[in-house]
Design a protein around this motif. Structure first.
Motif, PDB file in Angstrom:
ATOM      1  N   MET A 148       0.790  -1.344   0.256  1.00  0.00           N
ATOM      2  CA  MET A 148       0.244  -0.162  -0.267  1.00  0.00           C
ATOM      3  C   MET A 148       0.740   1.245   0.062  1.00  0.00           C
ATOM      4  O   MET A 148       0.375   1.990  -0.403  1.00  0.00           O
ATOM      5  N   ARG A 149       2.396   1.115   0.848  1.00  0.00           N
ATOM      6  CA  ARG A 149       2.505   2.310   0.623  1.00  0.00           C
ATOM      7  C   ARG A 149       3.581   2.460  -0.163  1.00  0.00           C
ATOM      8  O   ARG A 149       3.511   3.792  -0.916  1.00  0.00           O
ATOM      9  N   PHE A 150       3.819   1.575  -1.233  1.00  0.00           N
ATOM     10  CA  PHE A 150       4.436   1.429  -2.101  1.00  0.00           C
ATOM     11  C   PHE A 150       3.080   2.294  -4.068  1.00  0.00           C
ATOM     12  O   PHE A 150       3.732   2.984  -4.399  1.00  0.00           O
ATOM     13  N   ILE A 151       1.947   1.913  -3.517  1.00  0.00           N
ATOM     14  CA  ILE A 151       0.444   2.542  -4.534  1.00  0.00           C
ATOM     15  C   ILE A 151       0.975   3.866  -3.954  1.00  0.00           C
ATOM     16  O   ILE A 151       0.885   4.462  -5.442  1.00  0.00           O
ATOM     17  N   GLU A 152       1.047   4.101  -2.551  1.00  0.00           N
ATOM     18  CA  GLU A 152       0.448   5.651  -2.759  1.00  0.00           C
ATOM     19  C   GLU A 152       1.226   6.627  -3.140  1.00  0.00           C
ATOM     20  O   GLU A 152       1.275   7.021  -3.600  1.00  0.00           O
ATOM     21  N   ARG A 153       2.767   5.709  -2.784  1.00  0.00           N
ATOM     22  CA  ARG A 153       4.169   6.648  -3.390  1.00  0.00           C
ATOM     23  C   ARG A 153       4.132   6.955  -4.986  1.00  0.00           C
ATOM     24  O   ARG A 153       4.721   7.774  -5.182  1.00  0.00           O
ATOM     25  N   PHE A 154       3.723   6.014  -5.559  1.00  0.00           N
ATOM     26  CA  PHE A 154       3.816   5.869  -7.336  1.00  0.00           C
ATOM     27  C   PHE A 154       3.186   6.052  -7.852  1.00  0.00           C
ATOM     28  O   PHE A 154       2.740   5.926  -8.998  1.00  0.00           O
ATOM     29  N   LYS A 155       1.588   6.153  -7.443  1.00  0.00           N
ATOM     30  CA  LYS A 155       0.573   5.906  -8.212  1.00  0.00           C
ATOM     31  C   LYS A 155       0.940   7.470  -8.751  1.00  0.00           C
ATOM     32  O   LYS A 155       0.635   8.666  -8.160  1.00  0.00           O
ATOM     33  N   GLY A 156       1.125   7.855 -10.023  1.00  0.00           N
ATOM     34  CA  GLY A 156       0.332   8.727 -10.736  1.00  0.00           C
ATOM     35  C   GLY A 156       2.219   8.831 -11.423  1.00  0.00           C
ATOM     36  O   GLY A 156       2.511   9.349 -12.409  1.00  0.00           O
ATOM     37  N   THR A 157       2.847   7.987 -10.899  1.00  0.00           N
ATOM     38  CA  THR A 157       4.118   7.806 -12.104  1.00  0.00           C
ATOM     39  C   THR A 157       4.216   7.372 -13.060  1.00  0.00           C
ATOM     40  O   THR A 157       4.003   5.830 -12.971  1.00  0.00           O
ATOM     41  N   TYR A 158       4.505   7.423 -14.491  1.00  0.00           N
ATOM     42  CA  TYR A 158       4.118   6.915 -15.464  1.00  0.00           C
ATOM     43  C   TYR A 158       4.844   5.770 -15.286  1.00  0.00           C
ATOM     44  O   TYR A 158       4.842   4.972 -16.128  1.00  0.00           O
ATOM     45  N   SER A 159       6.508   6.284 -15.044  1.00  0.00           N
ATOM     46  CA  SER A 159       7.186   4.612 -15.277  1.00  0.00           C
ATOM     47  C   SER A 159       6.832   4.049 -14.257  1.00  0.00           C
ATOM     48  O   SER A 159       7.492   2.932 -14.412  1.00  0.00           O
ATOM     49  N   LYS A 160       5.930   3.584 -12.852  1.00  0.00           N
ATOM     50  CA  LYS A 160       5.564   2.253 -12.040  1.00  0.00           C
ATOM     51  C   LYS A 160       3.931   1.950 -12.615  1.00  0.00           C
ATOM     52  O   LYS A 160       3.920   1.646 -11.621  1.00  0.00           O
ATOM     53  N   THR A 161       3.141   2.829 -13.250  1.00  0.00           N
ATOM     54  CA  THR A 161       1.804   2.380 -13.535  1.00  0.00           C
ATOM     55  C   THR A 161       2.197   0.728 -14.276  1.00  0.00           C
ATOM     56  O   THR A 161       0.703   0.864 -12.928  1.00  0.00           O
ATOM     57  N   ASN A 162       2.507   0.111 -14.751  1.00  0.00           N
ATOM     58  CA  ASN A 162       2.332  -1.383 -14.396  1.00  0.00           C
ATOM     59  C   ASN A 162       2.398  -2.126 -13.362  1.00  0.00           C
ATOM     60  O   ASN A 162       1.737  -2.577 -12.997  1.00  0.00           O
ATOM     61  N   GLN A 163       3.815  -0.891 -12.367  1.00  0.00           N
ATOM     62  CA  GLN A 163       3.854  -2.042 -11.979  1.00  0.00           C
ATOM     63  C   GLN A 163       2.551  -1.791  -9.901  1.00  0.00           C
ATOM     64  O   GLN A 163       2.393  -2.859  -9.379  1.00  0.00           O
ATOM     65  N   VAL A 164       2.177  -0.251  -9.904  1.00  0.00           N
ATOM     66  CA  VAL A 164       1.229   0.059  -8.794  1.00  0.00           C
ATOM     67  C   VAL A 164       0.157  -0.998  -9.667  1.00  0.00           C
ATOM     68  O   VAL A 164      -0.403  -1.156  -8.608  1.00  0.00           O
ATOM     69  N   SER A 165       0.060  -1.078 -10.629  1.00  0.00           N
ATOM     70  CA  SER A 165      -1.389  -1.764 -11.098  1.00  0.00           C
ATOM     71  C   SER A 165      -1.492  -3.365 -11.205  1.00  0.00           C
ATOM     72  O   SER A 165      -2.458  -3.811 -11.014  1.00  0.00           O
ATOM     73  N   SER A 166      -0.199  -3.417 -11.297  1.00  0.00           N
ATOM     74  CA  SER A 166       0.100  -5.047 -10.655  1.00  0.00           C
ATOM     75  C   SER A 166      -0.447  -5.610  -8.988  1.00  0.00           C
ATOM     76  O   SER A 166      -0.929  -5.832  -8.422  1.00  0.00           O
TER      77      SER A 166
END
Length: 545
Positions: A274-292
């Protein structure tokens, strides 16, 4: 042998349990455990075929015999004890009588070539094959063994069942079940109405002669002695342990410890993601990781920690005035009913603060002695209470004496005095009656709830002599443990009658044994008395067989 396949039970949209699977094998001795309301009795009724599951099925071989003894059962009133017990063999007697009838038909009929005559011959042949394949059994002797083992005397055999209490009728039904030699015996609280010697006899039978057994019981010593497997019903699921009750408790604690550890690790895992998702939500380079990670968390099955039944009643006996040195004195006491002598020339002296136990087979005079002490019956001899004795008495039928039309609150309010009346809801809360429960009528309460309510009434006034006659019937294991702790701390005098060995152990420092019209004083703990008598009693019963 017997397969329980994907059983589920739902009541009014609420799931009692679901996805339950287990197999009962030949010679399994199973304790069915779980907190009150978990669904133990319902599960047993489904296995017995007395209740249908919402989903799933119970299957077994065609000729499997399943015998079921519920908590509450009354035999019919139109037969003697031996006639009722002999109904265990009714199928054999019916087969024998049918063959006799058909053979008579063959002797008198002359239509030898008719289809009807040939059908009779076929039926006689089939019945004869079944009947003569049966084990050669002396049915009268088997009935006598079972009845005597369960506490009946020879003179009881010809008495009408209507003359006996519900507890004794339960024994008759239990005798019928044992005599059938079923493939599976299902017992729901079988020890509630039988004395210690009969419990020991029943244990011996179930361990050494019965096939598969499943039992619900709050008698810890009983289930420990007879079972080798424990099935726990909890939170709509079951856990199956190849262990007796005491070992199961340790295994369950180990399981909860593992669950707690896994739960904490999972919560940390969720928190990190959850911390990772909150931190990188909206970051284009991390979109796939966040969605996964979001999809992964959505599919994650949260680990559940088994509930712990912390609802046990909390007892504390209020302090009372100091009694005289000898609260109970009995001298040359004799009690007879017509030609029947219960006991004669009994002597007993109970000192202030002593905890004593009355033991003996049912009918030997334990409850009669209590009634004599309380002055409820006439007798010969002397029986007196000491100076300043205040008696608190809990009878076997105490729960049934409650007014069914009153609510829980009204029941207590009737006997509460002074400032206690302002604390009624708090007191009831300590006995697991919370919130709207206090407005329930006594008529809708279970046996355990009525027993707890009757105990509340007993404890509202301080006493220094406590007389308890089978107080643990219908109490669950945790409630019995807390009651036992309170009795150990009780600073008054205690007279205890109980068939529950686990409950008795550690409580009484002196034993009065009621036997053969005598009251025998034993200067030993109940633990020593039970240990010394266990083997002897079984041998005594064997001699009667």
């Amino acid at each position: 042998m017997i397969t329980v396949d994907n059983i589920a039970v739902e009541f009014s949209g609420t799931t009692l349990f679901s996805g339950v699977n287990f197999v009962i094998n030949e010679n399994d001795k199973i304790a069915l455990m779980g907190k009150n309301g978990a669904g133990k009795s319902t599960m047993m009724k489904i296995v017995a075929g007395k209740q249908k599951a919402t989903k799933g099925k119970v299957s077994c071989p065609k000729d499997t015999v399943i015998a079921y003894l519920p908590q509450h059962l009354l035999t019919e009133d139109n037969s003697t004890v031996v006639e009722e017990a002999s109904k265990a063999f009714s199928h054999v007697f019916e087969m024998r009588d049918r063959m006799a009838y058909l053979n008579k038909e063959l002797e008198t009929r002359t239509d030898y070539e008719s289809d009807a005559y040939m059908k009779i011959i076929e039926e006689v042949s089939e019945l004869g094959e079944q009947y003569y394949a049966l084990e050669d059994v002396n049915y009268d002797a088997e009935v006598e063994k079972a009845l005597k083992g369960l506490g009946f005397r020879s003179e009881d055999f010809t008495r009408q069942t209507s003359e006996f209490s519900g507890g004794w009728r339960m024994r008759i039904e239990l005798a019928k079940i044992l005599l059938q030699k079923p493939d599976l015996i299902l017992l729901d609280e079988p020890t509630n109405h039988i004395d210690i010697e009969s419990v020991i006899w029943l244990e011996d039978f179930l361990v050494n002669k019965a096939k598969a057994v499943m039992v619900i019981s709050h008698d810890r010593a009983f289930i420990d002695n007879i079972t080798n497997r424990t099935i726990e019903v909890t939170m709509g699921k079951i856990y199956d342990y190849k262990a007796n009750y005491t070992h199961y408790l340790q295994l369950r604690e180990d399981r909860r410890a593992h669950q707690i550890k896994a739960y904490e690790e999972q919560q940390k895992f969720i928190e990190d993601n959850m911390r990772f998702i909150e931190r990188f939500k909206g970051t284009y380079s991390k979109t796939n990781q966040v969605s996964s990670r979001e999809r992964m968390l959505e599919k994650l099955e949260i680990i559940e920690i088994d509930e712990v039944d912390n609802s046990a009643l909390k007892l504390s006996f209020p302090s009372a005035q100091r009694s005289g040195d000898y609260p109970v004195t009995v001298e040359d006491l004799t009690k007879t009913y017509g030609d029947h002598t219960v006991f004669k020339n009994a002597n007993m002296s109970i000192s202030r603060g002593e905890k004593v136990s009355f033991v003996g087979r049912n009918g030997e005079g334990k409850s009669t002695m209590i009634k004599s002490i309380l002055g409820e019956i006439e007798y010969e001899g002397k029986c007196s209470l000491g100076h300043n004795v205040q008696v608190g008495y809990f009878a076997q039928n105490q729960a049934s004496l409650l007014d069914p039309d009153l609510t829980i609150f009204q029941t207590v309010d009737e006997v509460a005095k002074g400032d206690v009346r302002t604390q009624i809801k708090n007191i009831l809360g300590r006995f697991m009656f919370k919130g709207d429960d206090v407005d329930k009528k006594v008529s809708v309460l279970s046996g355990g709830e009525k027993t707890r309510l009757a105990m509340v009434k007993l404890l509202l006034e301080p006493v220094n002599l406590l007389i308890l006659d089978e107080p643990t019937n219908h109490l669950d294991l945790k409630s019995k443990d807390v009651l036992k702790e309170a009795l150990l701390d009780f600073d008054g005098t205690l007279i205890l009658v109980s068939h529950d060995r686990d409950f008795l152990q550690g409580l009484a420092e002196k034993v009065f044994e009621f036997k053969d019209q005598r009251v025998i004083e034993h200067f030993e703990t109940i633990d020593d008395f039970l240990e010394r008598n266990k083997i002897k009693n079984i041998k005594d019963i064997d001699l009667k067989k």
